[in-house]
Design a protein around this motif. Structure first.
Motif, PDB file in Angstrom:
ATOM      1  N   MET A 243       0.760  -1.366  -0.046  1.00 35.35           N
ATOM      2  CA  MET A 243       0.117  -0.081  -0.454  1.00 35.35           C
ATOM      3  C   MET A 243       0.750   0.613  -0.070  1.00 35.35           C
ATOM      4  SD  MET A 243      -2.645  -1.338   2.940  1.00 35.35           S
ATOM      5  CE  MET A 243      -1.224  -2.043   3.811  1.00 35.35           C
ATOM      6  N   LEU A 244      -0.007   2.482  -0.641  1.00 34.94           N
ATOM      7  CA  LEU A 244       1.122   3.834  -0.943  1.00 34.94           C
ATOM      8  C   LEU A 244       0.270   4.628  -0.408  1.00 34.94           C
ATOM      9  CD1 LEU A 244       2.892   2.599  -4.336  1.00 34.94           C
ATOM     10  CD2 LEU A 244       4.273   3.052  -1.790  1.00 34.94           C
ATOM     11  N   PRO A 245       0.673   5.761  -0.374  1.00 37.13           N
ATOM     12  CA  PRO A 245      -0.343   7.403  -0.238  1.00 37.13           C
ATOM     13  C   PRO A 245      -0.161   7.277  -0.924  1.00 37.13           C
ATOM     14  CG  PRO A 245       2.089   7.257   0.357  1.00 37.13           C
ATOM     15  CD  PRO A 245       2.358   5.740   0.053  1.00 37.13           C
ATOM     16  N   GLU A 246      -1.240   8.600  -1.031  1.00 34.12           N
ATOM     17  CA  GLU A 246      -2.144   9.111  -1.862  1.00 34.12           C
ATOM     18  C   GLU A 246      -0.923   9.456  -3.087  1.00 34.12           C
ATOM     19  OE1 GLU A 246      -5.896  12.088  -2.979  1.00 34.12           O
ATOM     20  OE2 GLU A 246      -5.268  11.448  -1.069  1.00 34.12           O
ATOM     21  N   ASN A 247      -0.330  10.320  -2.327  1.00 34.57           N
ATOM     22  CA  ASN A 247       0.827  11.488  -2.814  1.00 34.57           C
ATOM     23  C   ASN A 247       1.911  10.682  -3.490  1.00 34.57           C
ATOM     24  OD1 ASN A 247       2.915  10.703  -0.776  1.00 34.57           O
ATOM     25  ND2 ASN A 247       2.868  12.659   0.015  1.00 34.57           N
ATOM     26  N   LYS A 248       2.049   9.718  -3.855  1.00 35.94           N
ATOM     27  CA  LYS A 248       2.644   8.449  -4.490  1.00 35.94           C
ATOM     28  C   LYS A 248       2.071   7.814  -6.218  1.00 35.94           C
ATOM     29  CE  LYS A 248       6.695  10.060  -2.228  1.00 35.94           C
ATOM     30  NZ  LYS A 248       7.712  10.359  -3.367  1.00 35.94           N
ATOM     31  N   ILE A 249       0.923   8.036  -5.534  1.00 41.42           N
ATOM     32  CA  ILE A 249       0.020   7.219  -6.432  1.00 41.42           C
ATOM     33  C   ILE A 249       0.559   7.443  -7.886  1.00 41.42           C
ATOM     34  CG2 ILE A 249      -2.494   6.973  -7.826  1.00 41.42           C
ATOM     35  CD1 ILE A 249      -3.462   7.613  -4.930  1.00 41.42           C
ATOM     36  N   ASP A 250       0.355   8.784  -8.120  1.00 39.68           N
ATOM     37  CA  ASP A 250       1.094   9.133 -10.154  1.00 39.68           C
ATOM     38  C   ASP A 250       2.250   8.101 -10.426  1.00 39.68           C
ATOM     39  OD1 ASP A 250      -1.187  10.242 -10.547  1.00 39.68           O
ATOM     40  OD2 ASP A 250      -0.863  12.341 -10.006  1.00 39.68           O
ATOM     41  N   GLU A 251       2.909   8.553  -8.983  1.00 40.41           N
ATOM     42  CA  GLU A 251       5.140   7.612  -9.126  1.00 40.41           C
ATOM     43  C   GLU A 251       4.683   6.869 -10.093  1.00 40.41           C
ATOM     44  OE1 GLU A 251       8.088   9.399  -7.053  1.00 40.41           O
ATOM     45  OE2 GLU A 251       6.692  10.922  -5.889  1.00 40.41           O
ATOM     46  N   TRP A 252       3.811   6.230  -9.146  1.00 40.69           N
ATOM     47  CA  TRP A 252       3.581   4.081  -8.758  1.00 40.69           C
ATOM     48  C   TRP A 252       3.490   4.197 -10.243  1.00 40.69           C
ATOM     49  CZ3 TRP A 252       5.201  -0.321  -6.855  1.00 40.69           C
ATOM     50  CH2 TRP A 252       4.686  -1.343  -7.289  1.00 40.69           C
ATOM     51  N   ILE A 253       2.049   4.910 -10.688  1.00 45.12           N
ATOM     52  CA  ILE A 253       1.567   4.246 -11.956  1.00 45.12           C
ATOM     53  C   ILE A 253       1.646   4.521 -13.650  1.00 45.12           C
ATOM     54  CG2 ILE A 253      -1.104   3.615 -11.104  1.00 45.12           C
ATOM     55  CD1 ILE A 253      -1.419   6.477 -12.956  1.00 45.12           C
ATOM     56  N   ASN A 254       3.104   5.409 -13.503  1.00 49.99           N
ATOM     57  CA  ASN A 254       4.037   5.742 -13.802  1.00 49.99           C
ATOM     58  C   ASN A 254       4.880   5.204 -15.040  1.00 49.99           C
ATOM     59  OD1 ASN A 254       5.636   7.163 -15.705  1.00 49.99           O
ATOM     60  ND2 ASN A 254       5.824   8.924 -15.056  1.00 49.99           N
ATOM     61  N   PRO A 255       5.153   4.871 -16.687  1.00 47.74           N
ATOM     62  CA  PRO A 255       5.325   3.544 -16.524  1.00 47.74           C
ATOM     63  C   PRO A 255       6.964   3.571 -16.547  1.00 47.74           C
ATOM     64  CG  PRO A 255       3.433   4.502 -18.184  1.00 47.74           C
ATOM     65  CD  PRO A 255       3.450   4.960 -17.138  1.00 47.74           C
ATOM     66  N   SER A 256       7.024   5.172 -16.813  1.00 50.33           N
ATOM     67  CA  SER A 256       8.806   5.303 -16.726  1.00 50.33           C
ATOM     68  C   SER A 256       9.682   5.470 -15.408  1.00 50.33           C
ATOM     69  CB  SER A 256       9.009   7.047 -17.216  1.00 50.33           C
ATOM     70  OG  SER A 256       8.386   8.127 -16.623  1.00 50.33           O
ATOM     71  N   SER A 257       8.745   5.639 -14.664  1.00 47.94           N
ATOM     72  CA  SER A 257       9.181   5.625 -13.004  1.00 47.94           C
ATOM     73  C   SER A 257       9.399   3.807 -12.525  1.00 47.94           C
ATOM     74  CB  SER A 257       8.475   6.335 -11.878  1.00 47.94           C
ATOM     75  OG  SER A 257       7.683   4.520 -11.555  1.00 47.94           O
ATOM     76  N   SER A 258      10.497   3.995 -11.571  1.00 53.55           N
ATOM     77  CA  SER A 258      10.879   2.933 -11.111  1.00 53.55           C
ATOM     78  C   SER A 258      10.130   2.761  -9.557  1.00 53.55           C
ATOM     79  CB  SER A 258      12.939   3.197 -10.870  1.00 53.55           C
ATOM     80  OG  SER A 258      13.223   2.012  -9.678  1.00 53.55           O
ATOM     81  N   PRO A 259       9.330   1.214  -9.917  1.00 53.74           N
ATOM     82  CA  PRO A 259       9.019   0.341  -8.771  1.00 53.74           C
ATOM     83  C   PRO A 259       9.889   0.702  -7.095  1.00 53.74           C
ATOM     84  CG  PRO A 259       8.625  -0.868 -10.430  1.00 53.74           C
ATOM     85  CD  PRO A 259       9.687   0.635 -10.974  1.00 53.74           C
ATOM     86  N   GLU A 260      10.777  -0.014  -7.709  1.00 54.26           N
ATOM     87  CA  GLU A 260      11.420  -0.149  -6.355  1.00 54.26           C
ATOM     88  C   GLU A 260      12.359   1.203  -5.750  1.00 54.26           C
ATOM     89  OE1 GLU A 260      12.734  -3.638  -9.738  1.00 54.26           O
ATOM     90  OE2 GLU A 260      12.232  -1.670  -9.522  1.00 54.26           O
ATOM     91  N   GLU A 261      12.343   2.320  -6.721  1.00 57.37           N
ATOM     92  CA  GLU A 261      12.357   3.640  -5.494  1.00 57.37           C
ATOM     93  C   GLU A 261      11.252   4.182  -5.085  1.00 57.37           C
ATOM     94  OE1 GLU A 261      13.868   6.165  -8.792  1.00 57.37           O
ATOM     95  OE2 GLU A 261      15.499   5.175  -8.382  1.00 57.37           O
ATOM     96  N   LEU A 262      10.063   3.139  -5.172  1.00 60.37           N
ATOM     97  CA  LEU A 262       8.681   3.384  -4.218  1.00 60.37           C
ATOM     98  C   LEU A 262       8.543   2.835  -3.139  1.00 60.37           C
ATOM     99  CD1 LEU A 262       6.445   4.833  -7.335  1.00 60.37           C
ATOM    100  CD2 LEU A 262       7.557   5.985  -5.850  1.00 60.37           C
ATOM    101  N   ILE A 263       9.387   1.817  -2.681  1.00 56.20           N
ATOM    102  CA  ILE A 263       8.369   0.314  -2.391  1.00 56.20           C
ATOM    103  C   ILE A 263       9.226   0.587  -1.018  1.00 56.20           C
ATOM    104  CG2 ILE A 263       9.322  -1.967  -1.050  1.00 56.20           C
ATOM    105  CD1 ILE A 263       7.884  -1.784  -3.852  1.00 56.20           C
ATOM    106  N   PRO A 264       9.974   2.192  -0.205  1.00 58.71           N
ATOM    107  CA  PRO A 264      10.383   1.843   0.866  1.00 58.71           C
ATOM    108  C   PRO A 264       9.302   3.505   1.377  1.00 58.71           C
ATOM    109  CG  PRO A 264      12.092   2.981  -0.444  1.00 58.71           C
ATOM    110  CD  PRO A 264      11.477   2.049  -1.548  1.00 58.71           C
TER     111      PRO A 264
END
Length: 211
Positions: free
Chosen positions: A174-195
Motif C-alpha cells: 500500500m502507498l500513500p495517496e501522494n505516490k499514486i502518480d509515480e507508481w502508475i507512471n510507466p517510466s518510473s522505477s517501482p523499486e524506488e517507491l517500495i520504501p
C-alpha cells in the motif's frame, strides 16, 4: 495474501472514482460480454469487476473498470496476487511490473487469521478489517494486463508488519495517496517507491459476520 477488500460508494474520495467507472463505456462492454456488474459498494471478491486507477493513452491518471485476476496456466482466472519481491522476474508479471502498474482504491482490506492447530494443520480464525492508520481510503498497489481485449489486475503483496504476523504471513503493498502518480507512471522505477509502502496499520476484528 489479499483476496477480499471493501468499497464504500458514499465515502469521500471514493465516490468520484466510482462514478467515473460507472460512466465508462468499458463498463457497459464488461456487462454485455461477461454478464457481471461493476462492484461499487460492499465486499469485493476475486473475478469481480471494479474501479482501478491506471494511466490513459496519454499517460494521465484515469479510472478504468478492470476484472480482478490474471488467467493462469490452468486457463482459468486464478491468479489474484503477486509477490512484489519476485514480480520483476516472474514471466507472468515482469512486463507489467515495469510498465503496467495500477492502484486499486478500497476502504480497507480483509484478512482471516491463520494459525497452526495442535495436529499441525493450518486453520482459519477470525476475520479482520485492515487499513492504514489515520486513513479512510486504502490505496492498494497492483499490476494490470490486457487479456482477450479486457483489462485485468492483480494485487501486490509483501511481508507483513510485526503486528500483522499473527494474522497472516502476507499483506498488500500500500502507498500513500501522494505516490499514486509515480507508481502508475510507466517510466518510473517501482523499486524506488517500495520504501514508501505503508506499515502503520489498524486491524479491527469483525465479530458479527463471517464471509
Amino acid at each position: 495474501m489479499c483476496t477480499r477488500y471493501a468499497l464504500e460508494k458514499s465515502l469521500t474520495g471514493l465516490k468520484d472514482i466510482i462514478e467515473i467507472a460507472e460512466r465508462s463505456s468499458l463498463t457497459t462492454k464488461f456487462i454485455d460480454t461477461h454478464a457481471k456488474p461493476l462492484i461499487t459498494d460492499g465486499e469485493v471478491r476475486p473475478t469481480d469487476i471494479v474501479p482501478v486507477i491506471a494511466p490513459n493513452s496519454k499517460g494521465a491518471r484515469s479510472v478504468f473498470p478492470m476484472q480482478w485476476g490474471f488467467i493462469g496456466r490452468d486457463n482459468k482466472r486464478s491468479i489474484f496476487n503477486a509477490r512484489y519481491e519476485t514480480a520483476s522476474i516472474k514471466p507472468t508479471f515482469k512486463e507489467a511490473w515495469r510498465t503496467h502498474r495500477c492502484i486499486i482504491p478500497a476502504s480497507y482490506y480483509f484478512e482471516w487469521e491463520h494459525f497452526r492447530s495442535l495436529d499441525g494443520r493450518v486453520k482459519t480464525g477470525d476475520k479482520y478489517a485492515i487499513q492504514p492508520n489515520g486513513s479512510t481510503i486504502t490505496w492498494l498497489c497492483g499490476l494490470y494486463n490486457i487479456e482477450n481485449g479486457y483489462p485485468v489486475f492483480v494485487i501486490l503483496t509483501k511481508e507483513p508488519t510485526e503486528n500483522l504476523k499473527q494474522i497472516h504471513d502476507r499483506m498488500p503493498l500500500m502507498l500513500p495517496e501522494n505516490k499514486i502518480d509515480e507508481w502508475i507512471n510507466p517510466s518510473s522505477s517501482p523499486e524506488e517507491l517500495i520504501p514508501y509502502a505503508l506499515s502503520d496499520v489498524v486491524a479491527e476484528k469483525i465479530l458479527l459476520s463471517r464471509y
